[in-house]
Design a protein around this motif. Structure first.
Motif, PDB file in Angstrom:
ATOM      1  N   UNK A 231      -7.055  -2.936 -14.245  1.00  0.00           N
ATOM      2  CA  UNK A 231      -5.857  -2.363 -14.868  1.00  0.00           C
ATOM      3  C   UNK A 231      -4.674  -3.274 -14.576  1.00  0.00           C
ATOM      4  N   UNK A 232      -3.957  -3.623 -15.618  1.00  0.00           N
ATOM      5  CA  UNK A 232      -2.805  -4.510 -15.453  1.00  0.00           C
ATOM      6  C   UNK A 232      -1.573  -3.658 -15.180  1.00  0.00           C
ATOM      7  N   UNK A 233      -1.481  -3.133 -13.967  1.00  0.00           N
ATOM      8  CA  UNK A 233      -0.352  -2.263 -13.629  1.00  0.00           C
ATOM      9  C   UNK A 233       0.297  -2.761 -12.345  1.00  0.00           C
ATOM     10  N   UNK A 234       1.490  -2.244 -12.046  1.00  0.00           N
ATOM     11  CA  UNK A 234       2.217  -2.702 -10.857  1.00  0.00           C
ATOM     12  C   UNK A 234       1.389  -2.442  -9.602  1.00  0.00           C
ATOM     13  N   UNK A 235       1.347  -3.451  -8.735  1.00  0.00           N
ATOM     14  CA  UNK A 235       0.513  -3.308  -7.533  1.00  0.00           C
ATOM     15  C   UNK A 235       1.296  -2.616  -6.419  1.00  0.00           C
ATOM     16  N   UNK A 236       0.596  -1.774  -5.701  1.00  0.00           N
ATOM     17  CA  UNK A 236       1.189  -1.029  -4.574  1.00  0.00           C
ATOM     18  C   UNK A 236       0.154  -0.950  -3.468  1.00  0.00           C
ATOM     19  N   UNK A 237       0.522  -0.222  -2.390  1.00  0.00           N
ATOM     20  CA  UNK A 237      -0.411  -0.125  -1.264  1.00  0.00           C
ATOM     21  C   UNK A 237      -1.756   0.450  -1.703  1.00  0.00           C
ATOM     22  N   UNK A 238      -1.741   1.343  -2.704  1.00  0.00           N
ATOM     23  CA  UNK A 238      -3.000   1.967  -3.120  1.00  0.00           C
ATOM     24  C   UNK A 238      -3.455   1.510  -4.505  1.00  0.00           C
ATOM     25  N   UNK A 239      -2.921   0.378  -4.965  1.00  0.00           N
ATOM     26  CA  UNK A 239      -3.292  -0.107  -6.297  1.00  0.00           C
ATOM     27  C   UNK A 239      -3.508  -1.602  -6.327  1.00  0.00           C
ATOM     28  N   UNK A 240      -4.604  -2.020  -6.922  1.00  0.00           N
ATOM     29  CA  UNK A 240      -4.873  -3.421  -7.191  1.00  0.00           C
ATOM     30  C   UNK A 240      -5.184  -3.557  -8.671  1.00  0.00           C
ATOM     31  N   UNK A 241      -5.068  -4.795  -9.194  1.00  0.00           N
ATOM     32  CA  UNK A 241      -5.479  -5.030 -10.586  1.00  0.00           C
ATOM     33  C   UNK A 241      -6.956  -4.668 -10.753  1.00  0.00           C
ATOM     34  N   UNK A 242      -7.718  -5.130  -9.766  1.00  0.00           N
ATOM     35  CA  UNK A 242      -9.174  -5.002  -9.840  1.00  0.00           C
ATOM     36  C   UNK A 242      -9.582  -4.087  -8.700  1.00  0.00           C
ATOM     37  N   UNK A 243     -10.299  -3.042  -9.003  1.00  0.00           N
ATOM     38  CA  UNK A 243     -10.668  -2.103  -7.943  1.00  0.00           C
ATOM     39  C   UNK A 243     -12.042  -1.541  -8.277  1.00  0.00           C
ATOM     40  N   UNK A 244     -12.559  -0.703  -7.401  1.00  0.00           N
ATOM     41  CA  UNK A 244     -13.917  -0.204  -7.605  1.00  0.00           C
ATOM     42  C   UNK A 244     -13.919   1.309  -7.654  1.00  0.00           C
ATOM     43  N   UNK A 245     -14.592   1.827  -8.644  1.00  0.00           N
ATOM     44  CA  UNK A 245     -14.737   3.285  -8.732  1.00  0.00           C
ATOM     45  C   UNK A 245     -16.170   3.681  -8.423  1.00  0.00           C
ATOM     46  N   UNK A 539     -14.503  10.378 -11.119  1.00  0.00           N
ATOM     47  CA  UNK A 539     -14.516   9.039 -10.512  1.00  0.00           C
ATOM     48  C   UNK A 539     -13.549   9.012  -9.356  1.00  0.00           C
ATOM     49  N   UNK A 540     -13.968   8.397  -8.262  1.00  0.00           N
ATOM     50  CA  UNK A 540     -13.019   8.199  -7.155  1.00  0.00           C
ATOM     51  C   UNK A 540     -12.813   6.703  -6.923  1.00  0.00           C
ATOM     52  N   UNK A 541     -11.679   6.376  -6.348  1.00  0.00           N
ATOM     53  CA  UNK A 541     -11.392   4.994  -5.994  1.00  0.00           C
ATOM     54  C   UNK A 541     -12.016   4.695  -4.641  1.00  0.00           C
ATOM     55  N   UNK A 542     -13.009   3.797  -4.637  1.00  0.00           N
ATOM     56  CA  UNK A 542     -13.694   3.476  -3.371  1.00  0.00           C
ATOM     57  C   UNK A 542     -12.740   2.762  -2.414  1.00  0.00           C
ATOM     58  N   UNK A 543     -11.870   1.912  -2.971  1.00  0.00           N
ATOM     59  CA  UNK A 543     -10.946   1.170  -2.105  1.00  0.00           C
ATOM     60  C   UNK A 543     -10.068   2.144  -1.325  1.00  0.00           C
ATOM     61  N   UNK A 544      -9.579   3.184  -2.026  1.00  0.00           N
ATOM     62  CA  UNK A 544      -8.720   4.168  -1.355  1.00  0.00           C
ATOM     63  C   UNK A 544      -9.505   4.941  -0.297  1.00  0.00           C
ATOM     64  N   UNK A 545     -10.712   5.365  -0.666  1.00  0.00           N
ATOM     65  CA  UNK A 545     -11.518   6.133   0.280  1.00  0.00           C
ATOM     66  C   UNK A 545     -11.786   5.310   1.542  1.00  0.00           C
ATOM     67  N   UNK A 546     -12.184   4.045   1.342  1.00  0.00           N
ATOM     68  CA  UNK A 546     -12.530   3.212   2.506  1.00  0.00           C
ATOM     69  C   UNK A 546     -11.287   2.933   3.345  1.00  0.00           C
ATOM     70  N   UNK A 547     -10.148   2.701   2.679  1.00  0.00           N
ATOM     71  CA  UNK A 547      -8.914   2.429   3.434  1.00  0.00           C
ATOM     72  C   UNK A 547      -8.593   3.615   4.336  1.00  0.00           C
TER      73      UNK A 547
END
Ligand code: AMO
Length: 593
Positions: A231-245, A539-547
């Motif tokens: 997703x081409x959106x603004x990056x934040x602590x819980x957001x990346x361009x490329x992430x895993x669901x 769908x859950x964000x794996x990156x968020x869960x792992x963080x």
């Protein structure tokens, strides 16, 4: 580091010997004394000991062990070596409590240098103060730090637990394409130019949403995937361009079936990582979450619920409180806040959209409670007493009040202040999962007056509200739900529209014309005409869960090769200009803006 060895599978042996080593550093203990071992790893530290000996700490993925070497062996920081020696108990008084292997060391060592190394740009230690950019430019060195090793292994443990749960529940893992077509899921998309069909573009998927729905039409019944999303959106602590669901979809299900599938998956993960299954998850409606916590992702690890003051000020003469919604939060012990801090809170509330923020310090005066604030004298005695009774505030507390005719706005402002004043780091303390259910189909209107979907436009409206779709879209309820963990949105899902006529009605409520719908999602609409089962998913964000599980506050720390805030990768230099020849081949000319 011993936890880093766990992969969640009982029969796993991460230290299985290879041709080059028969043991790993972090696993050695007093029970190995007398064993001859062959280890491989990186030189973490070297300290000279007298004229003839050197202490070398050897590091691999599993931990660190001290080795005693002949001082003439020339091995330096981050050299890669193979080492044979005998495990022995450390002499009395030299035990290192901070090291898992601190009771032993390796003696009688012979060393083979496998690769020399330049001095690293920062020390490979958990408490490094290296600049984040330098760490990312040399991510391969950063990854050697025990914390990063533990995070990556934790991530693998999570993936493996998710797969276990899915297999047990009869789900089939299917990979869906990365070169895909646009979907209206809210974020800007990344486009990939086609060489063969010049002028045409693929789009990288924001999620496998449409593909998984097509799999349901295809009779797959229960699908899951650990899926890359872009997703081409603004990056934040819980957001990346490329992430895993972690993405699933199932046919012939109700909302509660989907929640049960997900609950099992989350329980399996929590048990694999924390050693015990979580208790039943809380459930809260979207409206209650907004009304009581001022957000649709409530952090239930702490209280500070919003207090309803509208009836208290129903007939007020105080202009600031003459509104259809008056709400408050109480900050225990907040009466100490300095005037400058209170002014900053008022400013913050304004920045969040409030017309004002009133504050009242609660004091004890002659056995009774009193309110201290420039506004206090304007409130009637009954208003003051009712405010104190409704909030339950005690001496030393601070009451913050927002009044507005816009109920969601008043709640959201206080919800943000609640977290800023009372919240704590996302990974700290217990895991508090909560389902947020009964979302509206649309969460407001955009500048052009078109409704904005609260989830994505494939969400099934509540069957009783279908008739309001054109006349009163904001009153339409949806069959969607979120999972929230410690104040972060972990995931979302819904029961989907499986009928082309209803999908068409939602598109038209969104202002998507029939022609646009046909050209962009015609494939989905036509699939629905060939027998689509009722279906739903999540769908859950794996990156968020792992963080959160790793007690990290930024998902970058649990992604092997993340992007910076500005979306670049300091390691590879991406994104980069393409060579003129490549651009020509793709039929692309760069226009300077
Ligand atoms: P949604 O858009 O809510 O739903 O995404 C699901 C979850 O993915 C994670 N996520 C992100 N993580 C890191 N960086 C990002 N940029 C990012 N964007 C999203 C979040 C989020 O909750 N197709 C639907 C799901 C469904 O309905 O089945 C979807 O993608 O944790």
């Amino acid at each position: 580091m011993s936890g880093a060895l766990s992969t969640g599978a009982a029969e796993a042996d991460p230290a299985r010997p290879t041709a080059m080593r028969d043991e790993v550093c972090g696993r050695l203990s007093l029970s190995d004394v007398g064993r001859t071992v062959r280890l491989c790893g990186w030189v973490a530290h070297r300290r000279e000991h007298g004229e003839y000996l050197a202490f070398v700490d050897l590091r691999d993925f599993s931990g660190i062990v001290q080795c005693v070497l002949d001082g003439s062996v020339d091995v330096r920081s981050e050299y890669v070596i193979a080492l044979s020696g005998t495990v022995r108990r450390r002499p009395e008084g030299t035990v290192n409590e901070r090291l898992d292997t601190g009771e032993i060391e390796i003696g009688d060592c012979t060393v083979e240098i496998l690769a020399e190394a330049q001095p690293p740009p920062f020390s490979v230690e958990d408490d490094t103060d290296a600049d984040e950019l330098i760490r990312m430019r040399h991510r391969y060195i950063d990854l050697r730090r025990p914390r990063m090793q533990a995070n990556l292994r934790l991530r693998a443990t999570v993936n493996s637990a998710l797969r276990r749960s899915m297999e047990r529940q009869g789900f089939c893992e299917v990979e869906t394409p990365l070169l895909w077509s646009p979907t209206p899921e809210g974020a800007r998309e990344f486009a990939v130019p086609s060489r063969i069909q010049r002028g045409s573009f693929y789009v990288l998927p924001q999620s496998p949403q449409l593909a998984k729905q097509l799999l349901m039409v295809g009779g797959v019944d229960r699908y899951y995937q650990i899926a890359h999303c872009m997703r081409d959106e603004d990056l934040r602590a819980d957001r990346q361009f490329e992430f895993t669901q972690f993405d699933l979809e199932a046919s012939f299900v109700s909302r509660d079936d989907v929640l049960a599938f997900m609950t099992d998956a989350m329980a399996e993960v929590t048990e694999a990582v924390r050693g015990e299954r979580p208790g039943p998850f809380d459930t809260i409606s979207w409206f209650d979450a907004l009304d009581r916590y001022g957000t649709d992702k409530p952090d239930l690890r702490f209280g500070m619920e919003l207090v309803e003051l509208t009836p208290v000020f129903a007939g007020t003469g105080v202009r600031a409180f003459a509104a259809s919604c008056v709400k408050a939060i109480v900050l225990a012990g907040g009466a100490d806040l300095a005037r400058s801090r209170l002014d900053a809170l008022v400013e913050r509330a304004g920045a969040l959209g409030a017309k004002g923020l009133a504050w009242f310090k609660v004091a004890a005066e002659g056995g009774a409670l009193a309110l201290e604030s420039p506004l206090a004298r304007h409130l009637s005695a009954a208003e003051q007493a009712d405010l104190l009774a409704a909030t339950g505030a005690a001496p030393g507390d601070l009451v913050l009040v927002v009044a507005d005719d816009d109920h969601p706005l008043a709640c959201r402002v206080l919800g943000a202040l609640r977290v800023e004043l009372g919240g704590r780091p996302v990974g700290e303390g217990p895991l508090h999962y909560v389902w947020v259910i009964d979302f509206p189909l649309f969460e407001g209107v955009d500048e052009a007056g078109a409704p904005i979907p609260a989830h994505h436009p494939f969400t099934m409206p509540h069957p009783d509200d279908l008739d309001k779709m054109a006349s009163d879209p904001l009153a339409v309820r949806s069959q969607s739900y979120d999972l929230v963990l410690n104040g972060w949105e972990l995931g979302s899902g819904s029961i989907r529209i499986h009928r082309a006529d209803i999908q068409q009605r939602v598109f038209s409520a969104l202002g998507i014309t029939e022609e646009t719908a046909a050209s962009r999602f015609g494939f989905l609409l036509s699939a629905f005409r060939y027998g689509a089962p009722p279906h739903g998913g999540f769908a859950i964000g794996i990156d968020r869960l792992v963080a959160i599980l790793a007690r990290e506050e930024n998902i970058r720390e649990v992604i092997a090769f993340p992007k910076t805030q500005s979306g670049s990768d300091p390691l590879t230099g991406a994104p980069k200009a393409l060579a003129a020849g490549s651009l020509a081949e793709l039929g692309i000319r760069i226009v300077e803006s």
